[in-house]
Motif scaffolding. Structure first.
Motif, PDB file in Angstrom:
ATOM      1  N   GLY A  26       0.842  -1.191   0.000  1.00  0.00           N
ATOM      2  CA  GLY A  26       0.000   0.000   0.000  1.00  0.00           C
ATOM      3  C   GLY A  26       0.872   1.233   0.000  1.00  0.00           C
ATOM      4  N   LEU A  27       0.229   2.372  -0.177  1.00  0.00           N
ATOM      5  CA  LEU A  27       0.939   3.642  -0.231  1.00  0.00           C
ATOM      6  C   LEU A  27       0.808   4.339   1.118  1.00  0.00           C
ATOM      7  CD1 LEU A  27       2.441   5.560  -2.225  1.00  0.00           C
ATOM      8  CD2 LEU A  27       0.229   6.632  -2.650  1.00  0.00           C
ATOM      9  N   GLY A  28       1.915   4.707   1.717  1.00  0.00           N
ATOM     10  CA  GLY A  28       1.890   5.366   3.020  1.00  0.00           C
ATOM     11  C   GLY A  28       3.126   6.211   3.214  1.00  0.00           C
ATOM     12  N   ALA A  29       3.143   6.936   4.315  1.00  0.00           N
ATOM     13  CA  ALA A  29       4.291   7.780   4.632  1.00  0.00           C
ATOM     14  C   ALA A  29       4.534   7.736   6.127  1.00  0.00           C
ATOM     15  CB  ALA A  29       4.061   9.223   4.179  1.00  0.00           C
ATOM     16  N   ALA A  30       5.771   8.023   6.502  1.00  0.00           N
ATOM     17  CA  ALA A  30       6.135   8.221   7.903  1.00  0.00           C
ATOM     18  C   ALA A  30       6.735   9.608   8.022  1.00  0.00           C
ATOM     19  CB  ALA A  30       7.139   7.170   8.362  1.00  0.00           C
ATOM     20  N   VAL A  31       6.407  10.285   9.113  1.00  0.00           N
ATOM     21  CA  VAL A  31       6.860  11.651   9.335  1.00  0.00           C
ATOM     22  C   VAL A  31       7.724  11.676  10.587  1.00  0.00           C
ATOM     23  CG1 VAL A  31       6.146  14.029   9.762  1.00  0.00           C
ATOM     24  CG2 VAL A  31       4.768  12.566   8.264  1.00  0.00           C
ATOM     25  N   VAL A  32       8.958  12.148  10.452  1.00  0.00           N
ATOM     26  CA  VAL A  32       9.865  12.291  11.590  1.00  0.00           C
ATOM     27  C   VAL A  32      10.190  13.774  11.738  1.00  0.00           C
ATOM     28  CG1 VAL A  32      12.130  11.728  12.526  1.00  0.00           C
ATOM     29  CG2 VAL A  32      10.826   9.987  11.286  1.00  0.00           C
ATOM     30  N   LEU A  33       9.858  14.328  12.898  1.00  0.00           N
ATOM     31  CA  LEU A  33      10.083  15.742  13.179  1.00  0.00           C
ATOM     32  C   LEU A  33      10.913  15.866  14.446  1.00  0.00           C
ATOM     33  CD1 LEU A  33       6.437  17.055  12.564  1.00  0.00           C
ATOM     34  CD2 LEU A  33       8.357  17.119  10.973  1.00  0.00           C
ATOM     35  N   GLY A  34      11.986  16.623  14.388  1.00  0.00           N
ATOM     36  CA  GLY A  34      12.849  16.761  15.553  1.00  0.00           C
ATOM     37  C   GLY A  34      13.413  15.441  16.027  1.00  0.00           C
ATOM     38  N   GLY A  35      13.602  14.510  15.103  1.00  0.00           N
ATOM     39  CA  GLY A  35      14.164  13.207  15.450  1.00  0.00           C
ATOM     40  C   GLY A  35      13.164  12.201  15.973  1.00  0.00           C
ATOM     41  N   ARG A  36      11.889  12.578  16.092  1.00  0.00           N
ATOM     42  CA  ARG A  36      10.878  11.691  16.668  1.00  0.00           C
ATOM     43  C   ARG A  36       9.762  11.439  15.671  1.00  0.00           C
ATOM     44  NH1 ARG A  36      11.175  11.427  22.240  1.00  0.00           N
ATOM     45  NH2 ARG A  36       8.973  10.930  22.392  1.00  0.00           N
ATOM     46  N   LEU A  37       9.224  10.221  15.684  1.00  0.00           N
ATOM     47  CA  LEU A  37       8.089   9.889  14.842  1.00  0.00           C
ATOM     48  C   LEU A  37       6.879  10.723  15.241  1.00  0.00           C
ATOM     49  CD1 LEU A  37       8.354   6.007  14.705  1.00  0.00           C
ATOM     50  CD2 LEU A  37       8.332   7.506  12.705  1.00  0.00           C
ATOM     51  N   HIS A  38       6.192  11.254  14.250  1.00  0.00           N
ATOM     52  CA  HIS A  38       4.926  11.946  14.493  1.00  0.00           C
ATOM     53  C   HIS A  38       3.801  11.000  14.103  1.00  0.00           C
ATOM     54  CE1 HIS A  38       1.992  15.123  14.904  1.00  0.00           C
ATOM     55  NE2 HIS A  38       1.533  14.825  13.695  1.00  0.00           N
ATOM     56  N   ARG A  39       3.028  10.553  15.089  1.00  0.00           N
ATOM     57  CA  ARG A  39       2.003   9.547  14.843  1.00  0.00           C
ATOM     58  C   ARG A  39       0.606  10.137  14.680  1.00  0.00           C
ATOM     59  NH1 ARG A  39       5.681   7.529  18.467  1.00  0.00           N
ATOM     60  NH2 ARG A  39       6.623   5.510  17.942  1.00  0.00           N
ATOM     61  N   GLY A  40       0.381  11.326  15.216  1.00  0.00           N
ATOM     62  CA  GLY A  40      -0.950  11.910  15.160  1.00  0.00           C
ATOM     63  C   GLY A  40      -1.814  11.452  16.323  1.00  0.00           C
ATOM     64  N   PHE A  41      -2.976  12.077  16.468  1.00  0.00           N
ATOM     65  CA  PHE A  41      -3.843  11.835  17.616  1.00  0.00           C
ATOM     66  C   PHE A  41      -4.355  10.397  17.667  1.00  0.00           C
ATOM     67  CE2 PHE A  41      -8.194  12.049  19.517  1.00  0.00           C
ATOM     68  CZ  PHE A  41      -7.804  12.326  20.814  1.00  0.00           C
ATOM     69  N   THR A  42      -4.727   9.820  16.524  1.00  0.00           N
ATOM     70  CA  THR A  42      -5.233   8.451  16.489  1.00  0.00           C
ATOM     71  C   THR A  42      -4.233   7.475  15.897  1.00  0.00           C
ATOM     72  OG1 THR A  42      -6.237   8.703  14.288  1.00  0.00           O
ATOM     73  CG2 THR A  42      -7.592   9.317  16.197  1.00  0.00           C
ATOM     74  N   GLY A  43      -3.004   7.921  15.655  1.00  0.00           N
ATOM     75  CA  GLY A  43      -2.006   7.068  15.030  1.00  0.00           C
ATOM     76  C   GLY A  43      -2.064   7.087  13.515  1.00  0.00           C
ATOM     77  N   GLY A  44      -2.883   7.968  12.944  1.00  0.00           N
ATOM     78  CA  GLY A  44      -3.099   7.960  11.508  1.00  0.00           C
ATOM     79  C   GLY A  44      -2.232   8.896  10.704  1.00  0.00           C
ATOM     80  N   ALA A  45      -1.274   9.555  11.324  1.00  0.00           N
ATOM     81  CA  ALA A  45      -0.378  10.429  10.553  1.00  0.00           C
ATOM     82  C   ALA A  45       0.367   9.601   9.512  1.00  0.00           C
ATOM     83  CB  ALA A  45       0.611  11.129  11.475  1.00  0.00           C
ATOM     84  N   GLY A  46       0.376  10.080   8.275  1.00  0.00           N
ATOM     85  CA  GLY A  46       1.082   9.372   7.215  1.00  0.00           C
ATOM     86  C   GLY A  46       0.210   8.489   6.350  1.00  0.00           C
ATOM     87  N   GLU A  47      -1.103   8.432   6.619  1.00  0.00           N
ATOM     88  CA  GLU A  47      -1.987   7.637   5.756  1.00  0.00           C
ATOM     89  C   GLU A  47      -2.271   8.424   4.477  1.00  0.00           C
ATOM     90  OE1 GLU A  47      -2.943   4.565   6.106  1.00  0.00           O
ATOM     91  OE2 GLU A  47      -2.001   4.282   8.053  1.00  0.00           O
ATOM     92  N   VAL A  48      -1.236   8.596   3.669  1.00  0.00           N
ATOM     93  CA  VAL A  48      -1.315   9.509   2.529  1.00  0.00           C
ATOM     94  C   VAL A  48      -2.028   8.908   1.330  1.00  0.00           C
ATOM     95  CG1 VAL A  48       0.743  10.796   3.218  1.00  0.00           C
ATOM     96  CG2 VAL A  48       0.976   8.810   1.703  1.00  0.00           C
ATOM     97  N   GLY A  49      -2.340   7.624   1.373  1.00  0.00           N
ATOM     98  CA  GLY A  49      -3.114   7.059   0.284  1.00  0.00           C
ATOM     99  C   GLY A  49      -4.436   7.780   0.092  1.00  0.00           C
ATOM    100  N   PHE A  50      -4.988   8.335   1.193  1.00  0.00           N
ATOM    101  CA  PHE A  50      -6.264   9.056   1.143  1.00  0.00           C
ATOM    102  C   PHE A  50      -6.085  10.532   0.806  1.00  0.00           C
ATOM    103  CE2 PHE A  50      -6.925   5.913   4.769  1.00  0.00           C
ATOM    104  CZ  PHE A  50      -7.472   4.939   3.936  1.00  0.00           C
ATOM    105  N   LEU A  51      -4.848  11.000   0.655  1.00  0.00           N
ATOM    106  CA  LEU A  51      -4.571  12.416   0.458  1.00  0.00           C
ATOM    107  C   LEU A  51      -5.249  12.942  -0.805  1.00  0.00           C
ATOM    108  CD1 LEU A  51      -2.677  14.768   1.564  1.00  0.00           C
ATOM    109  CD2 LEU A  51      -1.061  14.020  -0.198  1.00  0.00           C
ATOM    110  N   PRO A  52      -6.045  14.023  -0.697  1.00  0.00           N
ATOM    111  CA  PRO A  52      -6.640  14.615  -1.909  1.00  0.00           C
ATOM    112  C   PRO A  52      -5.561  15.222  -2.792  1.00  0.00           C
ATOM    113  CG  PRO A  52      -7.778  15.351   0.086  1.00  0.00           C
ATOM    114  CD  PRO A  52      -6.508  14.695   0.530  1.00  0.00           C
TER     115      PRO A  52
END
Length: 414
Positions: free
Chosen positions: A233-259
């Motif tokens: 599948g298509l996805g992304a991971a975001v690392v900011l300041g050396g740390r994974l950014h997961r988002g409030f529900t863990g859904g950060a990076g679910e870019v397959g749905f990106l408009p």
């Protein structure tokens, strides 16, 4: 301040362990040089670690200065002294395990505390009806890897499981992964905890691929980066300041749905998977595009394998249809990446997963050229270095980091 000598000893001990893990066997002299400690202090430190079961003597080697050592000026002109006793982290001090879960199989591995993989085992999951219950899949895969390593379950200090999607911290249910049969029961995490004798952590598979690149690969030394993943599948991971950014529900990076421009919006995302960025750059569009361009034959099989084979072929063959396939795919990739860059402004973008790395430099160069026209900022665009089971490697790296902390604290701070 009370306790300061103990804290300083612990800090020096941990620094020494990290250096031994990074460099391999070191003599007392070279360890002292790398830590800035005197030879007697380094000797005391090694004695403590040896008594704690974390370090072992491994043989002898040259004890002279080397390029890059403090005090040598990097000249490498220091003459080696006589053979000296070498010390290394004891690989049997602790073990950790990782699991990479896909709809097709559960792949498990066990690594010793140095990071060396000592056992692997895969359990196929052939379809919704034929698949074993999830708890049995996990325990069978783990037990197979443990057995291959010559260990028992109780030898494993920690397990990290990587899955598509993410477990919602408020409900404990897996989200964003409707294609993973059996993993959506609200009782699943409790059932796994009851079946496994070690601490278990769960992480998104693409986040673990990013962790592998951050620790071992193309993103090493980078604090702000995005990893774009295209395999099952298509996805992304975001690392900011050396740390994974997961988002409030863990859904950060679910870019397959990106408009993105040129494709329908994704509506009712929990029920359907059409539309959005995945329609421009998902692995499923590669065979369709190949047929439209008259490329033949188009192999049969899982989307990820077919896409990787077609992209690799397109990067090698000098024909109009193959060049068009690669160019169209690159434009689709750059369109979505430009949206990520506009919001995050990362230092680095890492292309990972077989449908991206199979195109190697020709695909990367095309995406970079497109991105230069579409994005205001210009992050470096690189291919991922961790090609063999990056999700599993990331799971092991995550489990090992926590295991090393736990073992060190238990044995040296008591």
């Amino acid at each position: 301040m009370a306790g300061t000598p103990r804290v300083l000893r612990a800090m020096n001990d941990r620094a020494a362990l990290d250096l031994l893990l990074e460099h391999g066997p070191l003599s007392r002299t070279r360890l002292g040089r790398l830590t800035g400690l005197s030879k007697p202090t380094a000797s005391q430190l090694l004695a403590r670690l040896e008594a704690a079961g974390l370090v072992v003597a491994t043989g002898t080697g040259a004890d002279g200065p080397r390029d890059g050592d403090p005090g040598t000026g990097g000249s490498g002109t220091g003459r080696p002294g006589p053979n000296a006793q070498l010390y290394a982290v004891d690989p049997t001090a602790a073990y950790a395990a990782g699991l990479d879960v896909t709809p097709e199989r559960v792949l498990a591995a066990v690594a010793d505390i140095t990071g060396r993989t000592v056992g692997e085992h895969a359990v196929p999951t052939p379809g919704r009806r034929a698949a074993q219950p999830v708890v049995r899949q996990v325990t069978t895969a783990l037990d197979g890897a443990v057995k291959a390593a010559g260990l028992t379950r109780s030898d494993v200090h920690r397990l990290v499981i990587g899955t598509p999607g993410a477990f919602d911290p408020t409900t404990g249910r897996l989200r964003y992964a409707s294609h993973l049969p059996g993993w959506h029961s609200p009782a699943l995490l409790d059932e796994l905890a009851a079946a496994l004798p070690m601490p278990v952590e769960y992480e998104n598979d693409v986040n673990l691929a990013a962790l592998a690149e951050q620790r071992l690969g193309a993103a090493k030394g980078h604090a702000d980066f995005v990893l774009l993943w295209n395999e099952g599948g298509l996805g992304a991971a975001v690392v900011l300041g050396g740390r994974l950014h997961r988002g409030f529900t863990g859904g950060a990076g679910e870019v397959g749905f990106l408009p993105v421009p040129g494709v329908p919006l994704v509506r009712h995302v929990t029920k359907a998977n059409s539309g959005g960025f995945q329609e421009l750059a998902g692995s499923q569009i590669i065979p369709r595009l190949a047929r439209e361009l008259g490329i033949s034959p188009v192999p049969e099989g899982p989307y990820a394998e077919v896409a990787a084979a077609l992209v690799a072929r397109a990067a090698e063959v000098d024909s109009g249809a193959h060049r068009q396939l690669l160019a169209t795919y690159a434009t689709g990739l750059a369109t979505g990446i430009a949206s990520l860059v506009a919001v995050l402004d990362p230092e680095l973008v890492v292309l990972s997963g077989t449908a991206l790395t199979a195109g190697d430099e020709p695909l990367r160069a095309l995406v970079e050229a497109e991105l230069a026209e579409l994005a205001a900022s210009r992050p470096r665009l690189v291919l991922g270095d961790v090609r063999e089971h990056p999700v599993l490697r990331g799971a092991l790296e995550s489990a090992l980091a926590a295991t090393r902390d736990e073992v060190f604290n238990t044995l040296t701070l008591r």
